[in-house]
Design a protein around this motif. Structure first.
Motif, PDB file in Angstrom:
ATOM      1  N   THR A  55       9.585  -4.787  -2.274  1.00 47.71           N
ATOM      2  CA  THR A  55       8.466  -5.469  -2.925  1.00 47.71           C
ATOM      3  C   THR A  55       7.139  -5.113  -2.257  1.00 47.71           C
ATOM      4  O   THR A  55       6.146  -4.836  -2.939  1.00 47.71           O
ATOM      5  CB  THR A  55       8.676  -6.994  -2.890  1.00 47.71           C
ATOM      6  N   TYR A  56       7.124  -5.103  -0.926  1.00 47.34           N
ATOM      7  CA  TYR A  56       5.901  -4.727  -0.221  1.00 47.34           C
ATOM      8  C   TYR A  56       5.524  -3.282  -0.520  1.00 47.34           C
ATOM      9  O   TYR A  56       4.340  -2.953  -0.695  1.00 47.34           O
ATOM     10  CB  TYR A  56       6.086  -4.922   1.291  1.00 47.34           C
ATOM     11  N   ALA A  57       6.517  -2.398  -0.574  1.00 46.63           N
ATOM     12  CA  ALA A  57       6.247  -0.988  -0.847  1.00 46.63           C
ATOM     13  C   ALA A  57       5.665  -0.809  -2.246  1.00 46.63           C
ATOM     14  O   ALA A  57       4.735  -0.007  -2.452  1.00 46.63           O
ATOM     15  CB  ALA A  57       7.530  -0.176  -0.694  1.00 46.63           C
ATOM     16  N   ILE A  58       6.190  -1.543  -3.209  1.00 47.41           N
ATOM     17  CA  ILE A  58       5.682  -1.440  -4.581  1.00 47.41           C
ATOM     18  C   ILE A  58       4.245  -1.950  -4.653  1.00 47.41           C
ATOM     19  O   ILE A  58       3.366  -1.322  -5.266  1.00 47.41           O
ATOM     20  CB  ILE A  58       6.583  -2.224  -5.549  1.00 47.41           C
ATOM     21  N   ASN A  59       3.975  -3.086  -4.013  1.00 43.81           N
ATOM     22  CA  ASN A  59       2.621  -3.643  -4.056  1.00 43.81           C
ATOM     23  C   ASN A  59       1.603  -2.722  -3.378  1.00 43.81           C
ATOM     24  O   ASN A  59       0.508  -2.479  -3.910  1.00 43.81           O
ATOM     25  CB  ASN A  59       2.601  -5.016  -3.387  1.00 43.81           C
ATOM     26  N   ALA A  60       1.971  -2.185  -2.200  1.00 43.48           N
ATOM     27  CA  ALA A  60       1.054  -1.304  -1.481  1.00 43.48           C
ATOM     28  C   ALA A  60       0.833  -0.011  -2.249  1.00 43.48           C
ATOM     29  O   ALA A  60      -0.302   0.487  -2.360  1.00 43.48           O
ATOM     30  CB  ALA A  60       1.595  -1.008  -0.081  1.00 43.48           C
ATOM     31  N   GLY A  61       1.902   0.563  -2.803  1.00 44.95           N
ATOM     32  CA  GLY A  61       1.768   1.803  -3.556  1.00 44.95           C
ATOM     33  C   GLY A  61       1.005   1.619  -4.841  1.00 44.95           C
ATOM     34  O   GLY A  61       0.245   2.506  -5.251  1.00 44.95           O
TER      35      GLY A  61
END
Length: 536
Positions: free
Chosen positions: A356-362
């Motif tokens: 989830t963090y990776a999707i939001n940051a990307g």
């Protein structure tokens, strides 16, 4: 000559206005003097006032922060393409104007030193597009004109002029469908032969009616292109285009020595006719290298997609995280190191949290890319799949140190800066997880780790521990988890859930327990069945 009665009236008017409006009095005085000695002084008065206004405007209305930000953006783009404008400070001075003129000459625009809106938009959007990376950018960096060559290629593309290797623009090759012509240019962009030369090579393109609709379908075999970009250790990318009423649908595979008889198509969807060694890459799944290297059982209910040898687990990470979320909610929240009863579920919770963090940051990074659609981003991220395939294939057999050594060599030889690679990988991490494409996501995580951002090694550990895009091996997973934990304990900034420093200890404990053997999932307490939702 003024008459006597008029003189007192003018004098009175002059005196009256001098006390109420100095500006009006000055104008009137100038007009009287101008009536006597001519218009030269009047013009000088006006010029002086204009100078004063300009000086006042300069002092009172400096360039806005938005303008300076746009100017900095312009300077960064100019510097990237080799038109040196100096330090990006937001002020377009003499050096920046010279750089703009050089850019305009290169593009065939009038060399004014001042950018027209279209000229600036094209420059900045081209810079943003180049930051995504991909084979076209890498090849341009290695060419005689460097990245400047991209400007001409993308200008021609926008103008509808197709040049070899520059990307399909509508002309086509000898009447080929547009989708096939575009793929030919995509392959040519990362290999020495031009598109025309590729089409002349025996075995590059094969035609047959694969879906029985009476129209030609096309098979493109990149193994004859001579480019290592499209090939892994044992297989190369194969693109199959099946005809549909809406056009041609592309299907990607990893294989070698294929013929039209190797494929069977139903409408636009194709699969390998012989699934003994190779497997298809479906548009929704696209597990190119891992499906080939770690194929297990085939599921007819999933349209022939080959799954890993894990009957109890879905191959979709999105689906898996939905189930984990339900279990977490039923259990009253995330497991901690103290409350952990199931190390696999604990790691699953942390995997889905990190995803989830990776999707939001990307997504935030991708939102800053101008002039490029999400489909273009996804397409360019897909191009990294074959490039990282050798690293993915070694995850189950080699240690983290050996794999990282290979990845770092790739980073050094890519021709891209660490910042550009990290930004590209961050965007592709979002693209891969958003589309459930494990090759793209896992490859992006490897590149991020290889650029020195060791906390991303946690993702590789999760993929190996839970079998998404990689073979299940708890021992190898623990190796990658250890790399991330040591980095965090040494003071590296966390990239996932920065407000939860206890995550490192939880991951260390759970991975150590998992290394002793796989633990069966624990059903949620007090729950006899999980609810089922449908989005159909």
């Amino acid at each position: 000559m003024l008459s006597k009665p008029l003189k007192p009236a003018l004098t009175a008017a002059f005196l009256a206005t001098s006390f109420t409006s100095p500006a009006t009095a000055s104008d009137l005085g100038a007009a009287i003097v101008g009536g006597v000695i001519g218009g030269v002084i009047v013009n000088e008065v006006h010029r002086n006032k204009q100078r004063q206004r300009r000086a006042t405007t300069y002092r009172r209305a400096p360039a806005s922060s938005a303008t300076r930000a746009q100017n900095r953006e312009t300077q960064v783009a100019l510097n990237y393409f080799g038109f040196h404008s100096g330090t990006p400070d937001g002020v377009l001075g003499r050096r920046s104007r010279a750089a703009i003129s050089q850019y305009q000459v290169h593009m065939g625009y009038p060399a004014t030193g001042y950018l027209a809106p279209y000229e600036r938009n094209f420059l900045v959007s081209s810079y943003s597009r180049a930051q995504i990376g991909g084979p076209q950018v890498i090849k341009a960096m290695q060419g005689p004109n460097g990245v400047r060559g991209l400007l001409h290629s993308w200008r021609n593309e926008a103008a509808g002029v197709r040049t070899a290797g520059s990307g399909y623009s509508g002309g086509g090759y000898g009447g080929l469908p547009s989708e096939v012509s575009q793929a030919v240019d995509e392959i040519a962009a990362s290999s020495e032969p031009t598109g025309e030369q590729l089409l002349q090579r025996t075995g590059f393109m094969q035609l047959a009616d694969l879906n029985g609709d009476g129209r030609n379908d096309y098979v493109l075999d990149t193994s004859v292109s001579g480019s290592s970009f499209w090939c892994g250790a044992s297989n190369c990318s194969v693109m199959v285009f099946a005809s549909t009423p809406q056009g041609y649908q592309r299907n990607d595979f990893l294989a070698r020595g294929v013929t039209p008889a190797s494929f069977a198509c139903h409408q636009g969807t194709c699969r390998m006719a012989d699934t003994g060694e190779t497997a298809p890459v479906q548009a929704a799944q696209q597990n190119r290298s891992t499906v080939t290297a770690f194929a297990g059982q085939e599921s007819a209910s999933l349209g022939g997609i080959t799954l890993f040898d894990q009957p109890a687990q879905s191959a979709s990470l999105t689906s898996y995280c939905s189930k984990v979320s339900l279990l977490t909610s039923s259990n009253g929240g995330f497991m901690t190191a103290a409350s952990m009863t199931d190390p696999e579920l604990a790691l699953g919770e942390q995997f889905c949290l990190a995803r989830t963090y990776a999707i939001n940051a990307g997504e935030t990074r991708a939102g800053k890319v101008q002039g490029v659609s999400q489909a273009q981003i996804d397409s360019q991220c897909d191009a990294f799949g074959p490039a990282v395939q050798p690293f993915l294939a070694k995850l189950g057999t080699a240690g983290s140190g050996e794999v990282m050594g290979d990845v770092q060599k790739f980073v050094l030889q890519s021709g891209m800066s660490l910042e550009q690679l990290a930004n590209t990988a961050g965007i592709c991490l979002f693209s891969g997880y958003r589309r459930d494409d494990m090759d793209v996501a896992l490859g992006a995580a490897l590149i991020l780790t290889g650029t020195g951002q060791r906390p991303y090694a946690e993702l590789i550990g999760h993929h190996l521990a839970l079998g998404f895009g990689a073979p299940v091996t708890a021992e190898r997973a623990q190796d990658w988890y250890g790399m991330a934990v040591i980095s965090l304990e040494s003071g590296a900034a966390p990239v996932f859930a920065p407000g939860q420093p206890e995550r490192a200890e939880l991951i260390k404990t759970a991975s150590a327990k998992l290394a002793g053997g796989r633990v069966q999932p624990v059903q949620a307490s007090g729950s006899t069945a999980l609810p089922s939702f449908s989005t159909d």
